[in-house]
Design an enzyme around this catalytic site. Structure first.
Site, PDB file in Angstrom:
ATOM      1  N   GLU A  37       0.979  -1.271   0.079  1.00 28.98           N
ATOM      2  CA  GLU A  37      -0.144  -0.060   0.094  1.00 28.98           C
ATOM      3  C   GLU A  37       0.876   1.276  -0.260  1.00 28.98           C
ATOM      4  O   GLU A  37       1.584   1.288   0.966  1.00 28.98           O
ATOM      5  CB  GLU A  37      -0.793   0.028   1.111  1.00 28.98           C
ATOM      6  CG  GLU A  37      -2.026  -1.120   1.020  1.00 28.98           C
ATOM      7  CD  GLU A  37      -2.859  -1.470   2.454  1.00 28.98           C
ATOM      8  OE1 GLU A  37      -4.263  -1.189   2.108  1.00 28.98           O
ATOM      9  OE2 GLU A  37      -2.189  -1.647   3.408  1.00 28.98           O
ATOM     10  N   ASP A  79       2.067   1.224   3.703  1.00 27.13           N
ATOM     11  CA  ASP A  79       3.227   0.379   3.997  1.00 27.13           C
ATOM     12  C   ASP A  79       4.596   1.017   3.329  1.00 27.13           C
ATOM     13  O   ASP A  79       5.685   0.745   3.706  1.00 27.13           O
ATOM     14  CB  ASP A  79       3.160  -0.839   2.948  1.00 27.13           C
ATOM     15  CG  ASP A  79       1.800  -1.727   3.621  1.00 27.13           C
ATOM     16  OD1 ASP A  79       1.347  -1.713   4.494  1.00 27.13           O
ATOM     17  OD2 ASP A  79       1.278  -2.365   2.703  1.00 27.13           O
ATOM     18  N   HIS A 139      12.710  -0.957  -9.741  1.00 24.74           N
ATOM     19  CA  HIS A 139      14.093  -1.372  -9.256  1.00 24.74           C
ATOM     20  C   HIS A 139      14.199  -1.023  -7.830  1.00 24.74           C
ATOM     21  O   HIS A 139      14.785  -1.725  -7.161  1.00 24.74           O
ATOM     22  CB  HIS A 139      14.901  -0.346 -10.408  1.00 24.74           C
ATOM     23  CG  HIS A 139      16.567  -0.707  -9.864  1.00 24.74           C
ATOM     24  ND1 HIS A 139      17.489  -1.445 -10.600  1.00 24.74           N
ATOM     25  CD2 HIS A 139      17.297  -0.338  -9.033  1.00 24.74           C
ATOM     26  CE1 HIS A 139      18.403  -1.390 -10.030  1.00 24.74           C
ATOM     27  NE2 HIS A 139      18.583  -0.483  -9.022  1.00 24.74           N
ATOM     28  N   GLU A 140      14.006   0.267  -7.648  1.00 25.00           N
ATOM     29  CA  GLU A 140      13.945   0.807  -6.339  1.00 25.00           C
ATOM     30  C   GLU A 140      13.128   0.215  -5.408  1.00 25.00           C
ATOM     31  O   GLU A 140      13.678  -0.392  -3.985  1.00 25.00           O
ATOM     32  CB  GLU A 140      13.990   2.335  -6.166  1.00 25.00           C
ATOM     33  CG  GLU A 140      14.489   3.268  -6.940  1.00 25.00           C
ATOM     34  CD  GLU A 140      16.235   2.926  -6.920  1.00 25.00           C
ATOM     35  OE1 GLU A 140      16.694   2.781  -5.600  1.00 25.00           O
ATOM     36  OE2 GLU A 140      17.009   3.059  -7.711  1.00 25.00           O
ATOM     37  N   HIS A 179      14.725  -3.075  -4.218  1.00 23.57           N
ATOM     38  CA  HIS A 179      15.578  -3.017  -3.088  1.00 23.57           C
ATOM     39  C   HIS A 179      15.320  -2.896  -1.710  1.00 23.57           C
ATOM     40  O   HIS A 179      15.525  -3.612  -0.921  1.00 23.57           O
ATOM     41  CB  HIS A 179      16.535  -1.626  -3.470  1.00 23.57           C
ATOM     42  CG  HIS A 179      17.558  -1.727  -4.335  1.00 23.57           C
ATOM     43  ND1 HIS A 179      18.483  -2.466  -4.429  1.00 23.57           N
ATOM     44  CD2 HIS A 179      17.819  -0.745  -5.325  1.00 23.57           C
ATOM     45  CE1 HIS A 179      19.405  -2.168  -5.327  1.00 23.57           C
ATOM     46  NE2 HIS A 179      19.126  -1.110  -6.012  1.00 23.57           N
ATOM     47  N   CYS A 186       3.805  -5.815   7.036  1.00 24.34           N
ATOM     48  CA  CYS A 186       2.989  -5.015   6.513  1.00 24.34           C
ATOM     49  C   CYS A 186       2.683  -5.435   5.129  1.00 24.34           C
ATOM     50  O   CYS A 186       1.247  -5.218   4.661  1.00 24.34           O
ATOM     51  CB  CYS A 186       3.636  -3.674   6.453  1.00 24.34           C
ATOM     52  SG  CYS A 186       4.941  -3.372   5.184  1.00 24.34           S
ATOM     53  N   GLU A 241     -20.791  -9.574  -2.853  1.00 26.15           N
ATOM     54  CA  GLU A 241     -20.690 -10.951  -3.485  1.00 26.15           C
ATOM     55  C   GLU A 241     -20.514 -11.936  -2.244  1.00 26.15           C
ATOM     56  O   GLU A 241     -19.850 -11.801  -1.421  1.00 26.15           O
ATOM     57  CB  GLU A 241     -19.844 -11.383  -4.607  1.00 26.15           C
ATOM     58  CG  GLU A 241     -20.080 -10.473  -5.609  1.00 26.15           C
ATOM     59  CD  GLU A 241     -18.804 -10.647  -6.879  1.00 26.15           C
ATOM     60  OE1 GLU A 241     -19.152 -10.298  -8.029  1.00 26.15           O
ATOM     61  OE2 GLU A 241     -17.931 -11.257  -6.297  1.00 26.15           O
ATOM     62  N   ASP A 259     -17.876 -16.093  -5.970  1.00 26.89           N
ATOM     63  CA  ASP A 259     -17.568 -15.676  -7.612  1.00 26.89           C
ATOM     64  C   ASP A 259     -16.735 -16.970  -8.017  1.00 26.89           C
ATOM     65  O   ASP A 259     -15.403 -16.830  -7.711  1.00 26.89           O
ATOM     66  CB  ASP A 259     -16.975 -14.482  -7.619  1.00 26.89           C
ATOM     67  CG  ASP A 259     -17.254 -13.872  -9.191  1.00 26.89           C
ATOM     68  OD1 ASP A 259     -16.927 -14.818 -10.023  1.00 26.89           O
ATOM     69  OD2 ASP A 259     -17.224 -12.768  -9.584  1.00 26.89           O
ATOM     70  N   VAL A 308       0.717 -16.407  17.368  1.00 25.40           N
ATOM     71  CA  VAL A 308      -0.329 -17.216  18.113  1.00 25.40           C
ATOM     72  C   VAL A 308      -1.461 -17.709  17.139  1.00 25.40           C
ATOM     73  O   VAL A 308      -1.382 -17.438  15.968  1.00 25.40           O
ATOM     74  CB  VAL A 308      -1.428 -16.258  18.912  1.00 25.40           C
ATOM     75  CG1 VAL A 308      -0.581 -15.689  20.154  1.00 25.40           C
ATOM     76  CG2 VAL A 308      -1.775 -15.150  18.068  1.00 25.40           C
TER      77      VAL A 308
END
EC number: 3.4.24.-
Length: 616
Positions: free
Chosen positions: A204, A288, A337-338, A341, A392, A417, A420, A472
């Site tokens: 995200e 994130d 690319h970044e 990393h 995350c 729904e 599906d 847990v």
């Protein structure tokens, strides 16, 4: 107007083969004129929502080099989160946040009919703009600016005239990464990319547009927004082999001025942005990873820079990207690319292979841009998941977190729904009515870890076992077919036979950190080695200022085991008694990890050894 006249003249003389012309990607010296014909192509059994402007699936037909091309497109329904927001600042610097609707967007992924290796990333907002791969070759397509015409230009990357041929680089350095030789020795164990199976993950993302970008685009937020959407749609296409989706959750415009000091020193700007994210952005927007998009020319011909292994870390899950090209694919490649990393991928060495070298993680800009990740990147990403367990991105968003109107018959279980399973002809789910996407009579569920033979499992049935001491087990509630979200032991809970204390679902101990840094035979160094952290020297310190030459500050005597980590490396021919590791790319590498036990009853928090009962 002059540009339109030139296009019309060119078409009159060369109706199928274009002469040199300026397009969105720049000056194109050779292109083919095509006229895509749209054919609606909803999935079997799917029902189009009448209020939708852009269909969920479309089909276009045209010819390239005399060969018929049938382009199938499906809306990228995972491009935005449901809580997508945009933030800008008023003239008196008040923060203004809105939640624009992004459900009915015009960004698609696709494929070419009868070409199993084909791909496509297309914006259909105003004609077709993007790229597609046909018979192993990548073509660009965009509409010609002719009133009342369906004419589009199709061309290859090599037909774009590049004005700036100066070599450009990724700002991430790798002075202390693994050498070529160990990688070479493990190549026989690397699983080919086409045989890999990764669980689906979501990153995200928040994109921050600095003031130089706002100025570059003449305060035109619509143009900036469109540019970012196009880039991220292609980034999503690039990451499909990893089963990773990059969902845009927020866009922020620094309209009146930058909120940090954005300079040409890429390393300093990246650190400042990371600190701002940790202290400001994370407190007001769930996400994130954050990206700062700038038009400030960066030192050392840098196109982008990030922290290796930084994903999910509060001040490290960031990247700095220079808006250096008006070609969408160029920009998407640098972003991918970044981001690689951040996900543990290092620069490719000569031992790394992909379909057509260079691969995406090559350290210098490649013309044309690479399209594939290397065997090393797949291997490094897999190791990163096992070693760092980046929580995350491990927990997928709830179905309602991904913005898209529900379409029955597309095999995606969406909000509203009950199930599906695809079209009636394709459905293999005995619990689901494919025609209505409702459960069949008597069925309680159709999918989920807590669904068994169309019935919800009894409350208390284990649906996700505990992974280790700090995890847990999750159990079915008896009310839902879905397993509850992953939970962990409280921070400070003893783990690994009292060798450590739980911290955010992990049990960080120095021994495991030494093994991860050096070798399976590595152990923690003797206490005298940690006294080096009292020096405030290049390799012995607790904290340091931002930047390569930043001042190092010594640890207080009680905090020496919360600074640099020292290990005894017993691997063959090494036997180094006070070994530590330092990386220019990630200055946190080789530092004792947060939450690590430093004394009985004490843990490392903010580089200090504090009482575990008051730490959390």
């Amino acid at each position: 107007m002059i540009q339109i006249l030139l296009v019309i003249i060119c078409l009159a003389v060369f109706p199928y083969q274009g002469c040199s012309i300026i397009l969105g990607s720049g000056n194109v010296n050779d292109y083919e004129v095509v006229y895509p014909q749209k054919v609606t192509a909803l999935p079997k059994g799917a029902v189009q929502q009448p209020e939708q402007k852009y269909e969920d699936a479309m089909q276009y037909e045209f010819e390239v080099k005399g060969e018929p091309v049938v382009l199938h497109l499906e809306k990228n329904k995972e491009l935005f989160s449901e809580d997508y927001s945009e933030t800008h600042y008023s003239s008196d610097d008040r923060e203004i946040t809105t939640n624009p609707s992004v459900e009915d967007h015009c960004y698609y992924h696709g494929r070419i009919q009868n070409d199993a290796e084909s791909t496509a990333s297309i914006s259909a907002c105003n004609g077709l703009k993007g790229h597609f791969k046909l018979r192993g070759e990548t073509y660009f397509i965009e509409p010609l600016k002719i009133p009342d015409s369906e004419a589009h230009a199709v061309y290859k990357y090599e037909n774009i005239e590049n004005e700036d041929e100066a070599p450009k680089m990724c700002g991430v350095t790798q002075d202390n990464w693994e050498s070529d030789e160990p990688i070479k020795k493990t190549l026989g164990l690397i699983v080919p990319p086409h045989e890999r199976k990764f669980e689906k993950k979501f990153i995200e993302l928040v994109v921050v547009v600095d003031h130089s970008m706002v100025t570059k685009y003449n305060n035109d937020s619509t143009a900036i927004r469109t540019w970012i959407y196009e880039m991220l749609n292609t980034v999503n296409e690039i990451y499909l082999p990893f089963n990773i989706r990059v969902a845009l959750v927020g866009l922020e415009f620094w309209c009146n001025g930058d909120l940090i000091n954005v300079t040409s020193t890429a390393d300093d700007t990246l650190h400042s942005f990371g600190e701002w994210r940790a202290s400001d952005l994370l407190n007001r927007k769930r996400h994130d990873h954050a990206q700062l998009l700038t038009n400030v020319t960066l030192d050392h011909s840098t196109l982008g820079i990030t922290f290796v292994y930084g994903m999910c870390k509060s001040d490290r899950s960031v990247e700095l990207i220079l808006d250096y090209s008006n070609i969408t694919f160029n920009m998407a490649y640098i972003i991918a690319h970044e981001m690689g990393h951040s996900l543990g991928m290092l620069h490719d060495t000569k031992f790394c292979t992909c379909g057509a070298k260079p691969c995406i993680m090559f350290g210098k800009e490649s013309i044309p841009p690479p399209k594939e990740f290397s065997s090393c990147s797949y291997d490094q990403y897999n190791k990163y998941l096992l070693k760092y367990n980046p929580k995350c991105i491990l927990d997928p968003p709830l179905r309602k977190d991904i913005a898209s109107p529900a379409v029955c018959g597309n095999e995606i279980w969406e909000e509203g729904e009950e199930c599906d399973c695809g079209s009636p002809a394709d459905c293999r789910n005995p619990c689901c009515d494919a025609a209505t996407c409702k459960l069949k009579p008597g069925a309680e569920c159709g999918n989920g870890e807590c669904c068994d033979k169309c019935k919800i499992r009894k409350a208390g049935t284990e649906c996700r076992p505990a992974r280790d001491d700090c995890d847990v087990a999750e159990h079915c509630t008896g009310q839902s077919a879905e397993c509850p979200r992953n939970e962990f032991q409280r921070n400070g809970q003893p783990c690994l036979n009292n060798s450590g204390y739980c911290y955010n679902g992990d049990c960080p101990i120095m021994l495991n950190q030494c093994i991860a840094l050096f070798s399976p035979s590595a152990t923690v160094a003797q206490d005298s080695c940690f006294q080096r952290n009292l020096q405030g020297s290049y390799y012995g310190y607790c904290t340091k200022e931002i930047g390569y030459y930043g001042k190092r500050f010594p640890c207080a005597p009680q905090d020496v085991k919360c600074g640099r980590l020292y290990c005894l490396d017993n691997s063959f021919k090494k036997n180094m008694r006070c070994k530590n590791d330092y990386s220019y790319a990630d200055e946190n590498k080789g530092i004792v990890e947060p939450g690590t036990k430093c004394e009985d009853g004490k843990v490392c928090i903010n580089r200090k050894c504090v009482d575990v009962n008051t730490a959390y």
